[in-house]
Design a protein around this motif. Structure first.
Motif, PDB file in Angstrom:
ATOM      1  N   ASP A  29      -6.077   1.632   4.187  1.00 13.11           N
ATOM      2  CA  ASP A  29      -6.340   0.971   2.909  1.00 13.11           C
ATOM      3  C   ASP A  29      -7.487   1.730   2.260  1.00 13.11           C
ATOM      4  OD1 ASP A  29      -7.040  -0.641   0.771  1.00 13.11           O
ATOM      5  OD2 ASP A  29      -7.206  -2.487   1.941  1.00 13.11           O
ATOM      6  N   TYR A  30      -7.155   2.592   1.287  1.00 11.49           N
ATOM      7  CA  TYR A  30      -8.159   3.437   0.642  1.00 11.49           C
ATOM      8  C   TYR A  30      -8.967   2.709  -0.440  1.00 11.49           C
ATOM      9  CZ  TYR A  30      -5.897   7.564   2.681  1.00 11.49           C
ATOM     10  OH  TYR A  30      -5.372   8.493   3.530  1.00 11.49           O
ATOM     11  N   GLN A  31      -8.470   1.568  -0.920  1.00 15.71           N
ATOM     12  CA  GLN A  31      -9.086   0.911  -2.076  1.00 15.71           C
ATOM     13  C   GLN A  31      -9.521  -0.534  -1.814  1.00 15.71           C
ATOM     14  OE1 GLN A  31      -9.726   2.628  -4.920  1.00 15.71           O
ATOM     15  NE2 GLN A  31      -8.911   4.421  -3.874  1.00 15.71           N
ATOM     16  N   LYS A  49     -12.490   2.834   2.834  1.00 15.88           N
ATOM     17  CA  LYS A  49     -13.572   2.961   1.856  1.00 15.88           C
ATOM     18  C   LYS A  49     -14.872   2.328   2.367  1.00 15.88           C
ATOM     19  CE  LYS A  49     -13.918   3.036  -3.111  1.00 15.88           C
ATOM     20  NZ  LYS A  49     -13.261   2.731  -4.365  1.00 15.88           N
ATOM     21  N   VAL A 108      -7.908  -3.035  -0.783  1.00 19.93           N
ATOM     22  CA  VAL A 108      -6.927  -3.933  -1.387  1.00 19.93           C
ATOM     23  C   VAL A 108      -6.928  -5.300  -0.702  1.00 19.93           C
ATOM     24  CG1 VAL A 108      -4.468  -4.272  -1.898  1.00 19.93           C
ATOM     25  CG2 VAL A 108      -5.504  -2.007  -2.170  1.00 19.93           C
ATOM     26  N   LYS A 127      -1.941   6.860  -3.152  1.00 18.06           N
ATOM     27  CA  LYS A 127      -3.401   6.952  -3.180  1.00 18.06           C
ATOM     28  C   LYS A 127      -4.086   5.640  -2.800  1.00 18.06           C
ATOM     29  CE  LYS A 127      -3.548  10.660  -6.533  1.00 18.06           C
ATOM     30  NZ  LYS A 127      -3.980  11.118  -7.839  1.00 18.06           N
ATOM     31  N   ILE A 128      -3.327   4.571  -2.763  1.00 20.13           N
ATOM     32  CA  ILE A 128      -3.896   3.263  -2.384  1.00 20.13           C
ATOM     33  C   ILE A 128      -3.909   3.113  -0.862  1.00 20.13           C
ATOM     34  CG2 ILE A 128      -3.584   0.771  -2.557  1.00 20.13           C
ATOM     35  CD1 ILE A 128      -2.385   1.258  -5.335  1.00 20.13           C
ATOM     36  N   LEU A 136       0.863  -1.187   0.000  1.00 19.09           N
ATOM     37  CA  LEU A 136       0.000   0.000   0.000  1.00 19.09           C
ATOM     38  C   LEU A 136       0.893   1.229   0.000  1.00 19.09           C
ATOM     39  CD1 LEU A 136      -2.658  -0.968   2.712  1.00 19.09           C
ATOM     40  CD2 LEU A 136      -2.859  -1.197   0.240  1.00 19.09           C
TER      41      LEU A 136
END
Length: 164
Positions: free
Chosen positions: A113-115, A85, A117, A26-27, A23
């Protein structure tokens, strides 16, 4: 014609080392803005919590029971990965909360963890509270999502003690 998008998620297996997850930017990454990689989950017994912020209090009794054990931080580590998220809360609010938690629990590594993952790559349950325990070689010893029972708590504590 309808096209379906399929996400390849690993089903975690006890005794296996899951695929490496990175990570950065932006991820996601650590609370202080540095990159994070699961390659670091070696050398100590690691407890990894992957949490939807809206469920952060779901396993308070579990975390309190662990605190009472006073595990040696040179042999035991903890990582809290926040599924940023999975909530309606704005990122700036979550980041403020995480910075306070980092001060309160300096031995825990806080990761954003923005996405989602970990949901995509490891197949962790989305919008929930996931608890994972790894041995010194990065092999999975325990995994459960949702509310832990008192028996689950005892099992995790026993596994930590056996693997320190």
């Amino acid at each position: 014609m309808i096209f379906l998008s399929v996400i390849a998620a690993v089903i975690l297996s006890i005794g296996q080392v899951p695929p490496v997850v990175h990570l950065d930017g932006k991820i996601g990454g650590t609370i202080d803005g540095k990159p994070f990689s699961t390659e670091m989950i070696k050398g100590k017994v690691y407890l990894v919590l992957y949490v939807d912020p809206d469920k952060r209090e779901l396993n308070e009794d579990f975390t309190e029971a662990l605190k009472k054990q006073h595990f040696d931080h040179s042999k035991f580590g903890s990582i809290a990965i926040i599924n940023m998220k999975a909530t309606w809360l704005p990122n700036f609010v979550l980041e403020s909360i995480l910075k306070k938690k980092q001060k309160k629990y300096p031995h825990t590594i806080y990761v954003k963890d923005y996405q989602k993952v970990f949901v995509k790559k490891w197949g962790l349950k989305d919008e929930d509270y996931n608890v994972l325990l790894f041995d010194k070689n990065g092999r999975l010893l325990f995994y459960k999502s949702g509310k832990l029972t008192p028996e689950d708590t005892q099992k995790v504590i026993q596994l930590i003690n056996q693997n320190l």
